[in-house]
Design an enzyme around this catalytic site. Structure first.
Site, PDB file in Angstrom:
ATOM      1  N   LYS B  78       0.852  -1.205   0.000  1.00 41.08           N
ATOM      2  CA  LYS B  78       0.000   0.000   0.000  1.00 41.08           C
ATOM      3  C   LYS B  78       0.882   1.247   0.000  1.00 41.08           C
ATOM      4  O   LYS B  78       1.943   1.274   0.644  1.00 41.08           O
ATOM      5  CB  LYS B  78      -0.879  -0.029   1.246  1.00 41.08           C
ATOM      6  CG  LYS B  78      -1.941   1.060   1.331  1.00 41.08           C
ATOM      7  CD  LYS B  78      -2.827   0.803   2.571  1.00 41.08           C
ATOM      8  CE  LYS B  78      -3.920   1.866   2.705  1.00 41.08           C
ATOM      9  NZ  LYS B  78      -4.724   1.675   3.918  1.00 41.08           N
ATOM     10  N   SER B 173      -9.610   1.617   3.494  1.00 42.98           N
ATOM     11  CA  SER B 173      -8.839   2.401   2.534  1.00 42.98           C
ATOM     12  C   SER B 173      -7.785   1.605   1.764  1.00 42.98           C
ATOM     13  O   SER B 173      -7.154   2.150   0.856  1.00 42.98           O
ATOM     14  CB  SER B 173      -8.135   3.553   3.249  1.00 42.98           C
ATOM     15  OG  SER B 173      -7.249   3.046   4.207  1.00 42.98           O
ATOM     16  N   SER B 197      -9.560  -0.674   7.689  1.00 41.29           N
ATOM     17  CA  SER B 197      -9.062  -0.449   6.333  1.00 41.29           C
ATOM     18  C   SER B 197      -8.441  -1.633   5.618  1.00 41.29           C
ATOM     19  O   SER B 197      -8.173  -1.531   4.422  1.00 41.29           O
ATOM     20  CB  SER B 197      -8.046   0.697   6.335  1.00 41.29           C
ATOM     21  OG  SER B 197      -8.725   1.911   6.555  1.00 41.29           O
TER      22      SER B 197
END
Lengths: 463, 526
Positions: B78, B173, B197
């Protein structure tokens, strides 16, 4: 006119003497090339985390113990937020809620009058000692409309020592700070050299009439020496008194000391009250310290700090050293103050005493008057003295054995300052300063003088 | 080798035996990334460095000296983890072009074990959001939007090849990481989890999403959202793989003072057959308003599954659950306001051209660099931290947090081993529908089932369970005791085996690797 009672408190920031910074591994060094001692964490690169430096904690514990504080076995770290070019993260990590040490005291002495004849001892309460980060340095270049930022100092460990408003004037504050400086230097927790920014003092000053509540206080910053500290405080006290007597009011503001003009002026960029939005520092667990009783059995002692262990290893503090000097050598307390006030002077004195038969009570005069005044005149430190303790002891031995007079000794000393490598004995012989012990020789000289001055002798005999 | 095979059981064996080469795996993944570009899962693809790493791995296999199971395995990270030499943007203008000089500890660990870093995945800006729709590089599309399973169930469109048709979100997210794993472009991905997330997008994308116990895995190098709740998250296609990743990442890091000191021993998951000694708790408060009837039914069915297998299934109560959203909001925004203070344009990142004064430069930089969501949270957070508000909000929220954490302590002390809850309120929403509400509203809604685990620091995992009526993945969540990841993953693995979640049928994947569909089981849970 009703008398005024000035009230002075101090906030002192002492840079911790350590190899690396409080929360990162970058080096601590004075006057290094700009931005050469900056780790990723110091530069606030995103994702970096603080790691507590053990040595800094030990320094704070030592200092707390030396100042008779209670050491908090659990203390916490907080973030203090404000935006400034020298604060890369936008916050400083400090200890606002629970600092590492609280409720101590510092005893200091000062001369009762200008004649330096008698000393009085006073005490100031220490509110707390907290660990916190130093900021970087910013230089404003107005001609080019730019600000230059050097982060070498950002993140260096500081101990903030808060002294309660127990002092009444510049002299007291100066004496208290001087004593703190000596303590820090003795402990080695800070080198505390004001000129190198290792010791910074802010003064809180207010005045009031006896029996009335404390007046509004101002904070005085930008004080670069102990001498200026006293001046700044005394100026501010006077300014406030004059202002109030003229019907004015005192603003709760921050003022800077202007050393050239010898006065305090309002600081422009500290307008309005700042809300620092304190918040616990989430990346540092509470700091837990142990003592002999609470130390768990299986704990790896590399991982913990034992307050009692540190306490046992504290060196003699200045007050103890002075007492010992007075007791051991029979010198006056005032003498012991001067001895400790000069770096290396006490050691020099003791060294001379060891090497001479002269009584310490007499040696001290030579040290404090002759040696010290010479050094002061030539701006030399004890270490830089051209006259070593060996040479001085040698000279004092001649005096003690009555081989020379006191006047002659001063002459020899003057010669020794030249640092030409001659021994006292050589100088005595050179300048024929020996005291004559032989009675007959003395008579011969006297008769020679009388014979050579017949007319004067007749005049004297006739009256 | 089957791209969907387990790392330990199949891929690693294939690499060791030379049936497939690391460079081949890498090339395949890179090609798949290219052909699934429309998903927008990756912000940066590090082709050159990945191939180089694959080559080095290949050398090691040739010498018979692989570094471990992860040697040669393509992974994605990420874009809020620092990667040296590779851009780290947090999907924000503030860090566009920012090249970090250091690797996050977890990234370094993966590289040290020979993993191949394919690239950085897309997210909501600074990890603030539950849709992966609010980053500057645009939204991430859920690969299931293009799956046969979804297309079959949706109203037929006139242009079946049209990528613009009603695609659904990944959740967030860590949407990019979830999409990357789900579409087979990598074998595992790192996400982050602050309020859900990692688990949320895992549920929507049909992959395993593990949130480890706080303090188990280092956060050094993870650009923080909420320091006291953030953890690196692990996204994989099966529970065994999550255990492999966990084993390679967990353990004390001297650079992160919030990691525990205890030694961590990596473990292999046993094949649990007997659940009769297991006590599963069903927290009644997780029957939250807005929970779809579909998911409610699935949750109930899962509880029955455990009961029928001999486990003890009991209803429990976590009474402070309803307060966790507001509590989270206060603590999260306060920390955000603090953490974002460093972005002033001076040392790194975006700097505005505004030169009138330092203050005006700060203001312009931050206005230009941050999106509305970030700025909104900063303003809220600063409000809560004001001296006059601190006790009322921040301290109060800390106390409520303690109550929430204590709820779990009580339940686990009463003999319950593990909790079973839904992960999301419904399956993935279409993008056009999702953006009808603002980020704050969505986050408040979507985090409700996942966030309490972050408050309490507990480990939790999403296991893909079944397909919804719309043909989209639905997952269920297990929450375990602190540092009892082994038990958590063991139970999750047992459950995974029972439900036999179907493999995604993606045209692009089929083209690249027909093996993928070889091991499809016909039985499924729904």
């Amino acid at each position: 006119l009703a008398p005024w009672v000035p009230v002075v408190g101090l906030e002192i920031h002492a840079q911790i003497s350590s190899n690396s910074k409080l929360f990162s591994g970058s080096q601590v060094q004075f006057a290094a090339p700009p931005n050469s001692l900056v780790s990723f964490f110091d530069a606030s690169l995103p994702g970096t985390l603080p790691v507590l430096n053990r040595r800094c904690v030990e320094a704070a514990v030592m200092t707390g113990l030396a100042l008779n504080c209670s050491i908090n076995k659990k203390s916490l770290f907080d973030r203090k937020h404000y935006f400034y070019a020298d604060l890369p993260a936008g916050y400083q990590i400090t200890q606002q809620r629970v600092p590492i040490a609280v409720n101590g005291s510092l005893s200091y002495s000062l001369y009762i009058d200008n004649k330096m004849s008698q000393m009085v001892t006073k005490t100031v309460r220490i509110k707390q000692i907290q660990l916190e980060q130093d900021s970087g340095k910013s230089l404003h270049d107005d001609t080019r409309s730019q600000t230059l930022v050097d982060l070498n100092r950002a993140g260096v460990g500081l101990m903030e020592v808060v002294m309660e408003p127990d002092m009444c004037c510049g002299e007291e504050a100066a004496a208290a700070v001087r004593e703190l400086q000596l303590i820090l230097q003795t402990l080695g927790s800070s080198q505390a050299v004001m000129a190198e920014g290792q010791l910074r003092v802010d003064a809180n000053v207010s005045v009031h009439h006896p029996g009335e509540p404390y007046g509004v206080r101002t904070e005085v910053k930008n004080i670069n020496s102990i001498r200026f500290l006293a001046k700044a405080i005394d100026y501010e006290i006077q300014r406030q008194i004059e202002e109030l007597e003229n019907g004015g009011t005192i603003l709760n503001e921050t003022r800077a000391f202007d050393s050239k003009l010898g006065c305090t002026v309002p600081m422009r960029d500290k307008e309005g009250k700042q809300d620092y939005r304190f918040m616990p520092e989430p990346n540092l667990p509470p700091l837990i310290l142990y003592d002999a009783k609470s130390l768990p059995a299986n704990m790896n002692h590399q991982q913990v700090i034992n307050i009692d262990w540190i306490h046992e290893r504290l060196p003699d503090l200045p007050s103890v050293k002075r007492k010992k000097l007075v007791e051991q050598y029979g010198i006056l307390p005032e003498h012991s103050f001067t001895l400790l006030n000069e770096d290396g002077l006490a050691e020099f004195f003791e060294s001379v005493v060891k090497q001479t038969q002269m009584k310490p009570k007499k040696v001290i005069g030579w040290i404090l008057k002759d040696l010290l005044s010479y050094l002061k005149q030539h701006s030399l430190t004890v270490k830089e003295s051209p006259v070593s303790s060996f040479l001085l002891a040698d000279l004092l031995n001649l005096l003690e054995k009555k081989e020379i007079s006191s006047t002659a000794a001063k002459q020899v000393l003057a010669e020794l300052w030249k640092g030409e490598g001659k021994t006292p004995l050589e100088i005595v012989k050179e300048q024929k300063l020996e005291l004559l012990q032989d009675q007959k020789e003395l008579e011969q000289i006297c008769e020679a003088v009388i014979d050579g001055h017949e007319n004067e002798v007749i005049l004297m005999v006739l009256g | 080798a089957a791209l969907n095979g387990g790392l330990r059981s199949q891929v690693s064996a294939a690499l060791k035996e030379g049936r497939v080469a690391p460079t081949e795996l890498c090339q395949r993944c890179l090609a798949l990334i290219r052909s699934t570009k429309f998903l927008n899962a990756y912000i940066t693809v590090a082709e050159e460095t990945a191939l180089k790493q694959a080559e080095e791995s290949e050398e090691r296999y040739k010498r018979g000296q692989p570094l471990g199971i992860l040697d040669g395995i393509p992974i994605a990270v990420k874009d809020n983890f620092n990667t040296a030499g590779i851009e780290t943007t947090c999907a924000s203008n503030m860090l566009k072009g920012y090249i970090s000089p250091y690797n996050a500890t977890v990234v370094q660990k993966l590289l040290d074990q020979g993993a191949v870093l394919l690239g950085k995945t897309n997210l909501d800006e600074f990890a603030m959001g539950s849709g992966s729709t609010d980053g500057v590089f645009g939204p991430v599309r859920n690969p299931w939007s293009y799956s046969k399973q979804y297309k079959e169930k949706s109203v037929p469109k006139s242009h079946p090849e049209d990528k613009e048709s009603n695609w659904v979100i990944t959740g967030g997210s860590s949407g990019g990481s979830a999409a990357a794993v789900s579409s087979f472009t990598c074998f595992a991905a790192l996400g982050s989890d602050t309020g859900g997330s990692t688990r949320n997008p895992a549920a929507h994308c049909g992959v395993v999403g593990l949130k480890p116990t706080y303090g188990l895995i280092s956060r050094h190098g993870l650009i923080p959202l909420v320091n006291s709740m953030d953890v690196p998250g692990i996204l994989t296609r099966c529970v065994d793989d999550a255990a492999v990743l966990l084993g390679s990442l967990a353990g004390h890091d001297p650079k992160d003072s919030t990691t525990i000191q205890d030694d961590f021993k990596p473990f292999e998951l046993p094949n649990l057959t007997d659940v009769s000694k297991l006590s599963v708790g069903i927290p009644k408060e997780y029957h939250a308003p807005g929970l779809s009837s579909e998911i409610l039914a699935l949750w109930s069915k899962a509880a029955d599954l455990f009961k029928n297998a001999g486990a003890k299934v009991v209803e429990v109560s976590l009474p402070h659950t309803p307060y966790s959203i507001v509590c989270y909001h206060v603590l999260c925004t306060a920390e955000v306001a603090s953490n974002m203070a460093r972005f002033d344009g001076l040392e790194y990142g975006h700097r505005s051209d505004m030169k009138d004064s330092t203050e005006s430069m700060y203001a312009a930089t931050r206005r230009e660099g941050f999106n509305d969501v970030v700025r909104g949270r900063i303003l809220s957070g600063n409000y809560f931290l004001l001296k006059q508000n601190y006790e009322k909000y921040f301290v109060k929220a800390q106390k409520v947090r303690r109550l929430i954490a204590n709820d779990f302590v009580k339940v686990f002390r009463s003999g319950v081993d593990i909790l079973l809850t839904p992960t999301t309120l419904s399956d993935a929403a279409p993008y056009t529908e999702f953006i009808q509400e603002d980020n704050r509203t969505r986050s408040a809604q979507d985090d409700i089932l996942t966030q309490a685990a972050n408050m309490a620091g507990l480990p939790a995992i999403n296991v893909p369970t079944a397909l919804s009526e719309r043909g989209l993945p639905v997952g269920l969540q297990f929450i375990g005791r602190s540092f009892q990841e082994k038990q958590l993953l063991t139970v999750a693995k047992w459950f995974e085996k029972q439900v036999q979640f179907p493999v995604i049928q993606l045209e692009e994947v089929k083209r690249h690797d027909s093996d993928v569909f070889q091991h499809q089981k016909s039985a499924s849970f729904s």
